[in-house]
Design a protein around this motif. Structure first.
Motif, PDB file in Angstrom:
ATOM      1  N   VAL A   1       6.791 -18.807  -6.151  1.00 12.02           N
ATOM      2  CA  VAL A   1       7.448 -18.146  -5.267  1.00 12.02           C
ATOM      3  C   VAL A   1       7.448 -16.387  -5.006  1.00 12.02           C
ATOM      4  N   ALA A   2       7.255 -15.882  -6.519  1.00 17.67           N
ATOM      5  CA  ALA A   2       6.962 -14.485  -6.345  1.00 17.67           C
ATOM      6  C   ALA A   2       5.549 -13.991  -5.752  1.00 17.67           C
ATOM      7  N   TYR A   3       4.592 -15.017  -5.740  1.00 21.08           N
ATOM      8  CA  TYR A   3       3.223 -14.472  -5.176  1.00 21.08           C
ATOM      9  C   TYR A   3       3.130 -15.156  -3.846  1.00 21.08           C
ATOM     10  N   ALA A   4       3.668 -16.148  -3.592  1.00 26.67           N
ATOM     11  CA  ALA A   4       3.449 -16.967  -2.319  1.00 26.67           C
ATOM     12  C   ALA A   4       4.296 -15.995  -1.207  1.00 26.67           C
ATOM     13  N   PHE A   5       5.636 -16.252  -1.555  1.00 25.18           N
ATOM     14  CA  PHE A   5       6.600 -15.656  -0.707  1.00 25.18           C
ATOM     15  C   PHE A   5       6.715 -14.362  -0.858  1.00 25.18           C
ATOM     16  N   GLY A   6       6.744 -13.664  -1.747  1.00 21.75           N
ATOM     17  CA  GLY A   6       6.976 -12.505  -2.210  1.00 21.75           C
ATOM     18  C   GLY A   6       5.923 -11.620  -1.896  1.00 21.75           C
ATOM     19  N   HIS A   7       4.555 -11.634  -2.404  1.00 23.94           N
ATOM     20  CA  HIS A   7       3.452 -10.887  -2.224  1.00 23.94           C
ATOM     21  C   HIS A   7       2.902 -11.376  -0.837  1.00 23.94           C
TER      22      HIS A   7
END
Length: 283
Positions: free
Chosen positions: A123-129
Protein backbone atom coordinates in the motif's frame (compact mmCIF):
# COMPACT_ATOMS: atom_id res chain seq x y z
CA UNK A 1 -27.01 -13.62 23.67
CA UNK A 2 -25.59 -10.15 22.77
CA UNK A 3 -22.27 -10.46 24.57
CA UNK A 4 -20.02 -13.07 26.16
CA UNK A 5 -18.89 -12.87 29.77
CA UNK A 6 -15.19 -12.17 30.44
CA UNK A 7 -14.67 -15.86 31.23
CA UNK A 8 -16.29 -16.87 27.94
CA UNK A 9 -14.17 -14.33 26.05
CA UNK A 10 -11.01 -15.76 27.63
CA UNK A 11 -12.00 -19.31 26.65
CA UNK A 12 -12.98 -18.21 23.14
CA UNK A 13 -9.75 -16.25 22.67
CA UNK A 14 -7.57 -19.18 23.76
CA UNK A 15 -9.42 -21.44 21.33
CA UNK A 16 -9.09 -18.86 18.56
CA UNK A 17 -5.36 -18.49 19.20
CA UNK A 18 -4.93 -22.26 18.89
CA UNK A 19 -6.82 -22.30 15.58
CA UNK A 20 -4.77 -19.39 14.22
CA UNK A 21 -1.54 -21.30 14.82
CA UNK A 22 -2.93 -24.33 12.97
CA UNK A 23 -3.75 -22.54 9.70
CA UNK A 24 -1.72 -23.65 6.65
CA UNK A 25 1.27 -21.43 5.90
CA UNK A 26 -0.28 -20.22 2.64
CA UNK A 27 -3.48 -19.17 4.42
CA UNK A 28 -1.55 -17.33 7.14
CA UNK A 29 0.50 -15.42 4.56
CA UNK A 30 -2.53 -14.41 2.48
CA UNK A 31 -4.60 -13.36 5.50
CA UNK A 32 -1.69 -11.48 7.05
CA UNK A 33 -0.96 -9.71 3.74
CA UNK A 34 -4.59 -8.55 3.70
CA UNK A 35 -4.42 -7.43 7.33
CA UNK A 36 -1.25 -5.42 6.72
CA UNK A 37 -2.88 -3.78 3.71
CA UNK A 38 -6.09 -3.02 5.64
CA UNK A 39 -4.19 -1.31 8.48
CA UNK A 40 -2.17 0.64 5.91
CA UNK A 41 -5.36 1.75 4.17
CA UNK A 42 -6.77 2.92 7.50
CA UNK A 43 -3.61 4.93 8.11
CA UNK A 44 -3.70 6.29 4.56
CA UNK A 45 -7.25 7.46 5.19
CA UNK A 46 -6.08 9.11 8.43
CA UNK A 47 -3.37 11.03 6.56
CA UNK A 48 -5.62 12.09 3.70
CA UNK A 49 -8.20 13.42 6.16
CA UNK A 50 -5.96 15.40 8.52
CA UNK A 51 -3.10 16.60 6.29
CA UNK A 52 -4.84 19.82 5.25
CA UNK A 53 -6.55 20.55 8.58
CA UNK A 54 -5.34 23.92 9.99
CA UNK A 55 -2.70 23.64 12.71
CA UNK A 56 -4.79 26.00 14.82
CA UNK A 57 -7.18 23.13 15.50
CA UNK A 58 -4.55 21.71 17.84
CA UNK A 59 -5.11 18.24 19.30
CA UNK A 60 -8.52 18.07 17.63
CA UNK A 61 -6.61 17.12 14.47
CA UNK A 62 -5.33 13.98 16.18
CA UNK A 63 -8.83 13.09 17.32
CA UNK A 64 -10.20 13.39 13.79
CA UNK A 65 -7.48 11.15 12.39
CA UNK A 66 -7.90 8.68 15.24
CA UNK A 67 -11.64 8.51 14.56
CA UNK A 68 -11.14 7.21 11.00
CA UNK A 69 -8.11 4.97 11.55
CA UNK A 70 -10.13 2.08 13.13
CA UNK A 71 -11.60 1.31 9.70
CA UNK A 72 -8.51 -0.80 9.08
CA UNK A 73 -8.93 -2.97 12.17
CA UNK A 74 -12.65 -3.33 11.51
CA UNK A 75 -11.86 -4.77 8.06
CA UNK A 76 -9.34 -7.15 9.63
CA UNK A 77 -11.56 -8.51 12.37
CA UNK A 78 -14.86 -8.62 10.49
CA UNK A 79 -13.70 -9.06 6.90
CA UNK A 80 -10.95 -11.53 7.81
CA UNK A 81 -7.23 -11.13 8.36
CA UNK A 82 -4.29 -12.11 10.52
CA UNK A 83 -2.93 -9.03 12.28
CA UNK A 84 0.30 -9.28 14.27
CA UNK A 85 -0.86 -7.18 17.22
CA UNK A 86 -4.04 -9.23 17.64
CA UNK A 87 -2.13 -12.49 17.32
CA UNK A 88 0.33 -11.24 19.93
CA UNK A 89 -2.55 -11.56 22.38
CA UNK A 90 -4.56 -14.57 21.16
CA UNK A 91 -1.72 -16.95 20.25
CA UNK A 92 0.30 -16.37 23.46
CA UNK A 93 -2.91 -16.90 25.47
CA UNK A 94 -3.37 -20.27 23.77
CA UNK A 95 0.29 -21.05 24.55
CA UNK A 96 -0.02 -20.06 28.21
CA UNK A 97 -3.17 -22.20 28.41
CA UNK A 98 -1.11 -25.14 27.06
CA UNK A 99 -3.08 -25.46 23.87
CA UNK A 100 0.01 -24.65 21.78
CA UNK A 101 3.76 -25.13 21.91
CA UNK A 102 6.13 -22.17 22.11
CA UNK A 103 7.50 -23.20 18.71
CA UNK A 104 4.06 -22.97 17.13
CA UNK A 105 3.58 -19.52 18.63
CA UNK A 106 6.94 -18.27 17.32
CA UNK A 107 6.22 -19.69 13.86
CA UNK A 108 2.82 -18.00 13.68
CA UNK A 109 4.07 -14.60 14.85
CA UNK A 110 6.99 -14.77 12.43
CA UNK A 111 4.80 -15.60 9.43
CA UNK A 112 2.26 -12.92 10.32
CA UNK A 113 5.05 -10.36 10.70
CA UNK A 114 6.24 -11.14 7.17
CA UNK A 115 2.75 -11.08 5.67
CA UNK A 116 1.76 -7.85 7.43
CA UNK A 117 4.94 -6.16 6.22
CA UNK A 118 4.32 -7.21 2.62
CA UNK A 119 0.73 -5.95 2.73
CA UNK A 120 1.60 -2.63 4.37
CA UNK A 121 4.56 -1.91 2.13
CA UNK A 122 2.47 -2.73 -0.95
CA UNK A 123 0.00 0.00 0.00
CA UNK A 124 2.83 2.39 0.86
CA UNK A 125 4.51 1.88 -2.53
CA UNK A 126 1.58 1.32 -4.91
CA UNK A 127 -0.96 3.76 -3.49
CA UNK A 128 1.35 6.11 -1.61
CA UNK A 129 4.35 6.43 -3.94
CA UNK A 130 3.19 5.35 -7.43
CA UNK A 131 -0.28 6.86 -7.18
CA UNK A 132 1.10 9.82 -5.28
CA UNK A 133 -1.30 9.76 -2.33
CA UNK A 134 1.53 10.30 0.15
CA UNK A 135 4.11 11.81 -2.17
CA UNK A 136 2.83 15.30 -2.88
CA UNK A 137 2.17 18.57 -1.06
CA UNK A 138 0.61 18.56 2.39
CA UNK A 139 0.28 14.77 2.34
CA UNK A 140 4.02 14.27 1.93
CA UNK A 141 4.71 16.82 4.64
CA UNK A 142 2.35 15.03 7.02
CA UNK A 143 3.89 11.60 6.30
CA UNK A 144 7.43 12.89 6.84
CA UNK A 145 6.43 14.69 10.03
CA UNK A 146 4.58 11.69 11.49
CA UNK A 147 7.35 9.24 10.55
CA UNK A 148 9.93 11.57 12.06
CA UNK A 149 8.08 11.59 15.39
CA UNK A 150 8.07 7.77 15.42
CA UNK A 151 11.78 7.56 14.62
CA UNK A 152 12.67 10.22 17.17
CA UNK A 153 11.87 7.91 20.09
CA UNK A 154 14.78 6.05 21.65
CA UNK A 155 14.73 2.28 22.17
CA UNK A 156 13.13 2.42 25.63
CA UNK A 157 10.58 5.06 24.61
CA UNK A 158 9.56 3.09 21.52
CA UNK A 159 9.32 -0.10 23.56
CA UNK A 160 7.07 1.46 26.22
CA UNK A 161 4.99 3.19 23.55
CA UNK A 162 4.55 -0.21 21.91
CA UNK A 163 3.27 -1.64 25.19
CA UNK A 164 0.66 1.08 25.48
CA UNK A 165 -0.42 0.61 21.88
CA UNK A 166 -1.05 -3.11 22.03
CA UNK A 167 -2.59 -2.99 25.47
CA UNK A 168 -5.35 -0.99 23.76
CA UNK A 169 -5.38 -2.79 20.40
CA UNK A 170 -5.46 -6.24 22.03
CA UNK A 171 -8.37 -5.02 24.15
CA UNK A 172 -10.11 -3.89 20.96
CA UNK A 173 -9.74 -7.44 19.63
CA UNK A 174 -10.89 -8.83 23.00
CA UNK A 175 -14.02 -6.64 22.96
CA UNK A 176 -14.81 -7.65 19.38
CA UNK A 177 -14.67 -11.30 20.47
CA UNK A 178 -17.09 -10.48 23.30
CA UNK A 179 -19.85 -9.32 20.95
CA UNK A 180 -22.11 -11.53 18.86
CA UNK A 181 -23.45 -8.67 16.73
CA UNK A 182 -21.91 -6.64 13.91
CA UNK A 183 -22.63 -3.31 15.60
CA UNK A 184 -21.24 -4.54 18.90
CA UNK A 185 -18.03 -5.67 17.25
CA UNK A 186 -17.59 -2.32 15.48
CA UNK A 187 -18.06 -0.37 18.71
CA UNK A 188 -15.76 -2.70 20.62
CA UNK A 189 -13.04 -2.23 18.02
CA UNK A 190 -13.52 1.49 17.46
CA UNK A 191 -12.93 3.15 20.81
CA UNK A 192 -9.76 1.41 22.09
CA UNK A 193 -8.20 1.76 18.62
CA UNK A 194 -9.15 5.42 18.43
CA UNK A 195 -7.61 5.91 21.87
CA UNK A 196 -4.19 4.49 20.95
CA UNK A 197 -4.00 6.60 17.78
CA UNK A 198 -5.08 9.80 19.54
CA UNK A 199 -2.53 9.22 22.32
CA UNK A 200 0.22 8.57 19.76
CA UNK A 201 1.39 5.10 20.77
CA UNK A 202 3.46 3.12 18.27
CA UNK A 203 1.88 0.23 16.33
CA UNK A 204 4.35 -2.02 14.56
CA UNK A 205 2.09 -2.72 11.55
CA UNK A 206 1.01 0.92 11.15
CA UNK A 207 4.70 1.82 11.16
CA UNK A 208 5.26 -0.76 8.40
CA UNK A 209 3.24 1.61 6.22
CA UNK A 210 4.16 5.05 7.56
CA UNK A 211 7.95 4.90 7.71
CA UNK A 212 8.47 3.09 4.37
CA UNK A 213 6.06 5.61 2.78
CA UNK A 214 8.46 8.36 3.88
CA UNK A 215 11.49 6.33 2.77
CA UNK A 216 10.02 5.86 -0.73
CA UNK A 217 9.88 9.66 -1.00
CA UNK A 218 13.58 10.04 -0.14
CA UNK A 219 13.34 10.67 3.61
CA UNK A 220 15.01 8.63 6.37
CA UNK A 221 16.64 5.22 5.87
CA UNK A 222 15.88 1.53 6.18
CA UNK A 223 18.44 1.32 8.98
CA UNK A 224 16.46 3.87 10.97
CA UNK A 225 13.30 1.88 10.30
CA UNK A 226 14.85 -1.36 11.61
CA UNK A 227 15.96 0.38 14.80
CA UNK A 228 12.34 1.48 15.30
CA UNK A 229 10.84 -1.86 14.30
CA UNK A 230 12.67 -3.92 16.92
CA UNK A 231 11.58 -2.09 20.11
CA UNK A 232 8.04 -1.46 18.83
CA UNK A 233 7.63 -5.15 17.91
CA UNK A 234 8.85 -6.19 21.36
CA UNK A 235 6.67 -3.58 23.06
CA UNK A 236 3.57 -4.67 21.14
CA UNK A 237 4.29 -8.29 22.10
CA UNK A 238 4.62 -7.32 25.75
CA UNK A 239 1.41 -5.29 25.70
CA UNK A 240 -0.64 -8.05 24.10
CA UNK A 241 0.90 -11.13 25.70
CA UNK A 242 1.54 -9.82 29.22
CA UNK A 243 -0.92 -7.01 29.91
CA UNK A 244 -3.90 -8.71 28.26
CA UNK A 245 -3.34 -12.44 27.63
CA UNK A 246 -1.39 -13.30 30.79
CA UNK A 247 -3.47 -10.99 32.98
CA UNK A 248 -6.76 -12.57 31.94
CA UNK A 249 -5.28 -16.07 32.04
CA UNK A 250 -4.39 -15.54 35.70
CA UNK A 251 -7.92 -14.40 36.49
CA UNK A 252 -10.03 -16.72 34.34
CA UNK A 253 -8.06 -19.67 32.96
CA UNK A 254 -5.38 -20.53 35.52
CA UNK A 255 -7.64 -23.02 37.24
CA UNK A 256 -8.70 -26.14 35.36
CA UNK A 257 -12.00 -25.81 33.51
CA UNK A 258 -14.91 -27.02 35.66
CA UNK A 259 -16.21 -30.51 35.02
CA UNK A 260 -19.80 -31.23 34.07
CA UNK A 261 -22.05 -30.67 37.06
CA UNK A 262 -23.53 -33.86 38.54
CA UNK A 263 -27.06 -32.48 38.28
CA UNK A 264 -26.65 -32.11 34.53
CA UNK A 265 -25.73 -35.78 34.23
CA UNK A 266 -28.62 -36.95 36.41
CA UNK A 267 -31.07 -34.80 34.49
CA UNK A 268 -30.08 -36.58 31.28
CA UNK A 269 -30.34 -40.13 32.60
CA UNK A 270 -34.18 -40.25 33.03
CA UNK A 271 -34.62 -39.00 29.50
CA UNK A 272 -32.35 -41.72 28.19
CA UNK A 273 -34.11 -44.32 30.37
CA UNK A 274 -37.51 -43.14 29.21
CA UNK A 275 -36.34 -43.40 25.61
CA UNK A 276 -35.25 -46.98 26.15
CA UNK A 277 -38.63 -47.85 27.69
CA UNK A 278 -40.51 -46.26 24.81
CA UNK A 279 -38.38 -48.13 22.29
CA UNK A 280 -38.99 -51.41 24.10
CA UNK A 281 -42.75 -50.78 24.07
CA UNK A 282 -42.71 -49.97 20.37
CA UNK A 283 -40.78 -53.17 19.70
Amino acid sequence: MAAKTPLEVAQYTAQTGMKKAQYPVSSVLVLSFLAGAFIALGFLLDIRVIASVPAEWGSLVNLIGAAVFPVGLIMVLIGGGELLTGNMMAVPLATIARKLSVGSMVKNLSLVTIGNFLGAIFVAYAFGHVLGLTGEGVYLAKVVDMAGHKLHDGFLQAFISGIGCNWLVALAVWLSYASDTMSGKVLGIWFPTMAFVAIGFQHVVANMFLIPAAIFEGHYSWGQYVMNFIPVWLGNLTGGALFVAAAYWVVYLRQAEPKVKPEVVTSIEPVEAEGRVMLSKQA
